[in-house]
Scaffold this motif. Sequence first.
Motif, PDB file in Angstrom:
ATOM      1  N   SER A  59      41.059  32.551  47.873  1.00 57.74           N
ATOM      2  CA  SER A  59      41.590  32.654  46.520  1.00 57.74           C
ATOM      3  C   SER A  59      41.748  34.117  46.116  1.00 57.74           C
ATOM      4  CB  SER A  59      40.638  31.978  45.534  1.00 57.74           C
ATOM      5  OG  SER A  59      39.385  32.648  45.519  1.00 57.74           O
ATOM      6  N   GLU A  61      40.666  35.290  43.281  1.00 56.01           N
ATOM      7  CA  GLU A  61      39.405  35.748  42.696  1.00 56.01           C
ATOM      8  C   GLU A  61      38.428  36.259  43.759  1.00 56.01           C
ATOM      9  OE1 GLU A  61      39.534  31.175  41.981  1.00 56.01           O
ATOM     10  OE2 GLU A  61      40.942  32.841  42.071  1.00 56.01           O
ATOM     11  N   GLN A  62      38.487  35.657  44.947  1.00 54.39           N
ATOM     12  CA  GLN A  62      37.649  36.144  46.043  1.00 54.39           C
ATOM     13  C   GLN A  62      38.058  37.562  46.432  1.00 54.39           C
ATOM     14  OE1 GLN A  62      37.716  33.644  49.527  1.00 54.39           O
ATOM     15  NE2 GLN A  62      36.688  35.167  50.811  1.00 54.39           N
ATOM     16  N   CYS A  65      36.891  40.009  43.713  1.00 52.50           N
ATOM     17  CA  CYS A  65      35.446  40.268  43.803  1.00 52.50           C
ATOM     18  C   CYS A  65      35.122  41.175  44.983  1.00 52.50           C
ATOM     19  CB  CYS A  65      34.688  38.949  43.920  1.00 52.50           C
ATOM     20  SG  CYS A  65      34.570  38.032  42.365  1.00 52.50           S
ATOM     21  N   THR A  77      35.356  40.662  30.867  1.00 49.35           N
ATOM     22  CA  THR A  77      36.608  40.039  30.458  1.00 49.35           C
ATOM     23  C   THR A  77      36.613  39.798  28.955  1.00 49.35           C
ATOM     24  OG1 THR A  77      35.734  37.816  30.875  1.00 49.35           O
ATOM     25  CG2 THR A  77      36.910  38.886  32.686  1.00 49.35           C
ATOM     26  N   LEU A  86      39.518  32.971  32.839  1.00 49.91           N
ATOM     27  CA  LEU A  86      39.483  34.147  33.709  1.00 49.91           C
ATOM     28  C   LEU A  86      38.056  34.422  34.174  1.00 49.91           C
ATOM     29  CD1 LEU A  86      40.972  36.531  34.976  1.00 49.91           C
ATOM     30  CD2 LEU A  86      40.756  37.748  32.802  1.00 49.91           C
ATOM     31  N   ARG A  89      37.013  31.770  36.751  1.00 52.05           N
ATOM     32  CA  ARG A  89      37.522  31.964  38.111  1.00 52.05           C
ATOM     33  C   ARG A  89      36.732  33.038  38.850  1.00 52.05           C
ATOM     34  NH1 ARG A  89      43.989  31.723  38.917  1.00 52.05           N
ATOM     35  NH2 ARG A  89      43.253  32.347  40.999  1.00 52.05           N
ATOM     36  N   ILE A  90      36.398  34.125  38.157  1.00 51.94           N
ATOM     37  CA  ILE A  90      35.624  35.177  38.815  1.00 51.94           C
ATOM     38  C   ILE A  90      34.238  34.682  39.179  1.00 51.94           C
ATOM     39  CG2 ILE A  90      34.579  37.466  38.492  1.00 51.94           C
ATOM     40  CD1 ILE A  90      36.985  38.146  36.685  1.00 51.94           C
ATOM     41  N   ALA A  96      29.211  36.546  42.604  1.00 55.76           N
ATOM     42  CA  ALA A  96      29.938  37.233  41.523  1.00 55.76           C
ATOM     43  C   ALA A  96      29.010  37.990  40.592  1.00 55.76           C
ATOM     44  CB  ALA A  96      30.767  36.223  40.730  1.00 55.76           C
ATOM     45  N   THR A 201      45.955  32.908  33.417  1.00 53.06           N
ATOM     46  CA  THR A 201      44.714  33.314  34.083  1.00 53.06           C
ATOM     47  C   THR A 201      45.009  33.987  35.418  1.00 53.06           C
ATOM     48  OG1 THR A 201      43.531  31.475  33.044  1.00 53.06           O
ATOM     49  CG2 THR A 201      42.503  32.482  34.964  1.00 53.06           C
ATOM     50  N   LEU A 205      44.466  37.972  36.388  1.00 57.46           N
ATOM     51  CA  LEU A 205      43.623  38.306  37.539  1.00 57.46           C
ATOM     52  C   LEU A 205      44.389  39.193  38.515  1.00 57.46           C
ATOM     53  CD1 LEU A 205      40.747  37.605  38.578  1.00 57.46           C
ATOM     54  CD2 LEU A 205      41.784  35.717  39.838  1.00 57.46           C
ATOM     55  N   ARG A 209      43.851  42.999  39.879  1.00 52.38           N
ATOM     56  CA  ARG A 209      43.877  43.335  41.313  1.00 52.38           C
ATOM     57  C   ARG A 209      44.721  44.569  41.582  1.00 52.38           C
ATOM     58  NH1 ARG A 209      47.191  42.260  45.734  1.00 52.38           N
ATOM     59  NH2 ARG A 209      48.694  41.198  44.381  1.00 52.38           N
TER      60      ARG A 209
END
Length: 221
Positions: A59, A61-62, A65, A77, A86, A89-90, A96, A201, A205, A209
């Motif tokens: 993902s 989010e991975q 992180c 956030t 958001l 997901r993190i 996390a 969302t 994200l 990034r």
Amino acid sequence: LLKNSLNPTIAPYAGGGETVLRVTAKAATREEAYALTVPAVEHIARECGDDLYAVDKDSMEQVVCELLRELGLRVATCESITGGGLARRITDVPGASDVFECGLVTYSDRMKYRLADVSLETLRAHSAISLEAAIEMAEGTLKQSGADLAVSVTGVAGPETLPQGEPGTVYAAVAGPLGTRAAKLTLLRSNDRDRNRINATGKALDYLRFYLLDLQRSKRG
């Protein structure tokens, strides 16, 4: 590339505001099949650049992180339209807690003012759904949380059109070591409230990034 490739084949799958390209090859062994996929994946990577956020990752989010962990940073956030999506997901990513400081869901103007330091002047002049509000949400959250970065997102979920914009109108900002960056995010137009929130969302994200990628490059010189 999609039309002309026979072995490997490349198939697109779209959903959730992003696209997956599946590269599949046939050969006598798994190793030989994998070797056939490598040139195609490299071709895709060259074409897409930073828009390709991962190969064989679970993902976005991975990936975010992992970037935060590599840079030794913690993020906070501040959300309106996404209602905590958001942050969720993190924090869905194992570990996390190493990179996530806190999340604010400032859904009302009053909470944007009280918790995220969005000025009354900004709220009156531009409304809570604006680039200016997104900037102050990020900067205020950065100050209040003590995190290294803060990302904010605000917008119109729908299904009704508001004076501030149509459903899918979304603004995001990131405040951190590179200063503050903000943008009006591009979403496919939809009156589907859930779809707009999910896509907002993901877009926010992704905006974080890109900020982290630039920060990574600046540290590498």
